[in-house]
Design a protein around this motif. Sequence first.
Motif, short mmCIF file in Angstrom:
data_model
loop_
_atom_site.label_atom_id
_atom_site.label_comp_id
_atom_site.label_asym_id
_atom_site.label_seq_id
_atom_site.Cartn_x
_atom_site.Cartn_y
_atom_site.Cartn_z
N LEU A 59 -49.03 -108.69 6.80
CA LEU A 59 -49.41 -107.61 5.87
C LEU A 59 -48.18 -106.88 5.33
N LEU A 60 -47.21 -106.63 6.23
CA LEU A 60 -45.98 -105.96 5.81
C LEU A 60 -45.21 -106.81 4.81
N ALA A 61 -45.21 -108.12 5.03
CA ALA A 61 -44.50 -109.05 4.13
C ALA A 61 -45.10 -109.02 2.73
N VAL A 62 -46.42 -108.76 2.68
CA VAL A 62 -47.09 -108.69 1.37
C VAL A 62 -46.91 -107.32 0.72
N ILE A 63 -47.06 -106.25 1.56
CA ILE A 63 -47.04 -104.87 1.03
C ILE A 63 -45.64 -104.38 0.70
N LEU A 64 -44.66 -104.60 1.59
CA LEU A 64 -43.32 -104.04 1.42
C LEU A 64 -42.64 -104.42 0.11
N PRO A 65 -42.64 -105.70 -0.32
CA PRO A 65 -42.00 -106.01 -1.60
C PRO A 65 -42.58 -105.22 -2.76
N THR A 66 -43.91 -104.98 -2.70
CA THR A 66 -44.56 -104.20 -3.77
C THR A 66 -44.07 -102.77 -3.76
N VAL A 67 -43.96 -102.18 -2.53
CA VAL A 67 -43.52 -100.79 -2.40
C VAL A 67 -42.07 -100.64 -2.80
N VAL A 68 -41.22 -101.54 -2.30
CA VAL A 68 -39.78 -101.46 -2.58
C VAL A 68 -39.49 -101.65 -4.06
N SER A 69 -40.18 -102.61 -4.69
CA SER A 69 -39.89 -102.89 -6.09
C SER A 69 -40.69 -101.99 -7.02
N GLY A 70 -41.49 -101.06 -6.44
CA GLY A 70 -42.29 -100.17 -7.27
C GLY A 70 -41.42 -99.30 -8.15
N SER A 71 -41.69 -99.31 -9.46
CA SER A 71 -40.89 -98.54 -10.41
C SER A 71 -41.77 -98.17 -11.58
N PRO A 72 -41.51 -97.00 -12.22
CA PRO A 72 -42.31 -96.61 -13.38
C PRO A 72 -42.14 -97.58 -14.56
N PHE A 73 -41.10 -98.39 -14.54
CA PHE A 73 -40.89 -99.36 -15.61
C PHE A 73 -40.41 -100.68 -15.00
N TYR A 74 -40.61 -101.75 -15.74
CA TYR A 74 -40.22 -103.07 -15.25
C TYR A 74 -38.73 -103.31 -15.50
N TYR A 75 -38.06 -103.90 -14.51
CA TYR A 75 -36.71 -104.41 -14.71
C TYR A 75 -36.59 -105.72 -13.95
N VAL A 76 -35.67 -106.56 -14.38
CA VAL A 76 -35.49 -107.86 -13.73
C VAL A 76 -35.07 -107.60 -12.28
N PRO A 77 -35.79 -108.16 -11.31
CA PRO A 77 -35.47 -107.93 -9.89
C PRO A 77 -34.00 -108.23 -9.57
N ASN A 78 -33.43 -107.39 -8.70
CA ASN A 78 -32.04 -107.52 -8.22
C ASN A 78 -30.98 -107.22 -9.30
N THR A 79 -31.38 -106.49 -10.35
CA THR A 79 -30.38 -106.13 -11.38
C THR A 79 -30.12 -104.62 -11.44
N MET A 80 -30.85 -103.84 -10.66
CA MET A 80 -30.70 -102.38 -10.73
C MET A 80 -29.43 -101.92 -10.01
N ILE A 81 -28.56 -101.24 -10.75
CA ILE A 81 -27.36 -100.61 -10.19
C ILE A 81 -27.54 -99.11 -10.36
N GLU A 82 -27.54 -98.37 -9.25
CA GLU A 82 -27.86 -96.95 -9.29
C GLU A 82 -26.63 -96.07 -9.09
N ASP A 83 -26.27 -95.35 -10.15
CA ASP A 83 -25.18 -94.37 -10.09
C ASP A 83 -23.94 -94.87 -9.35
N MET A 84 -23.25 -95.81 -9.95
CA MET A 84 -22.04 -96.38 -9.35
C MET A 84 -20.94 -96.50 -10.40
N LYS A 85 -19.70 -96.47 -9.93
CA LYS A 85 -18.57 -96.69 -10.83
C LYS A 85 -18.27 -98.18 -10.99
N TYR A 86 -18.66 -98.94 -9.96
CA TYR A 86 -18.49 -100.39 -10.03
C TYR A 86 -19.78 -101.05 -9.57
N GLY A 87 -20.19 -102.09 -10.27
CA GLY A 87 -21.40 -102.80 -9.85
C GLY A 87 -21.44 -104.19 -10.45
N SER A 88 -22.23 -105.05 -9.83
CA SER A 88 -22.37 -106.42 -10.33
C SER A 88 -23.69 -107.01 -9.84
#
Length: 202
Positions: free
Chosen positions: A12-41
């Motif tokens: 159940l956690l394996a099904v629920i957690l990805p949904t909770v973690v990736s929950g966002s008010p808008f869609y973005y390509v998974p694994n591309t979000m860089i949050e407030d950083m001077k360097y990112g990739s």
Amino acid sequence: MKRKTALLTFALLAVILPTVVSGSPFYYVPNTMIEDMKYGSFSVIVEEGFYFLIFDNTGYITDNYTRVDSYVIFTLDFEEKGMRDINAQKSVKAGEYTFISFNFDVSGIYVTECDFEMTASERISAFLTDSTGLAEYFEETADLTQDQRRQEIILVSSISSSIVAALLIVIISMRYRLIWRIKKKYQTYRNKKAGRRFKNIG
């Protein structure tokens, strides 16, 4: 029985957690979000379609609205030879955002690897999205100025209240000390006067 219950919980956690973690008010390509950083990739596989690389300096992503103008140097490289790599730089003012777009449409190719790297003068957020995600992002940040001003007003009011409270404490303290000194001097004067009278009587 306990083992079955544990396995069911993990499933159940394996099904629920990805949904909770990736929950966002808008869609973005998974694994591309860089949050407030001077360097990112990031490095992701993208499917055929139209994409937008957004640089967000509004503070919406991290809910941190104390912003500073940022200058970003970045590269966007594609594994597929038919795609033109992007090497550019952008100036993103505090409280604003900017984006670039690219279209992955190469004959006979349906997926390609996309490598992104950025260096910024001040902390900034960045992410990759499609036209749906872009529309959702615009909708979420449409009233940001009002919310940001409201938070700034609350912050300024809190600081002003703290300053006023501190000044009141200082003024009351100084007044109390002054009254106490006057009373002490007056008491000393009365004691001296009473001593003189006692001397005269004796």
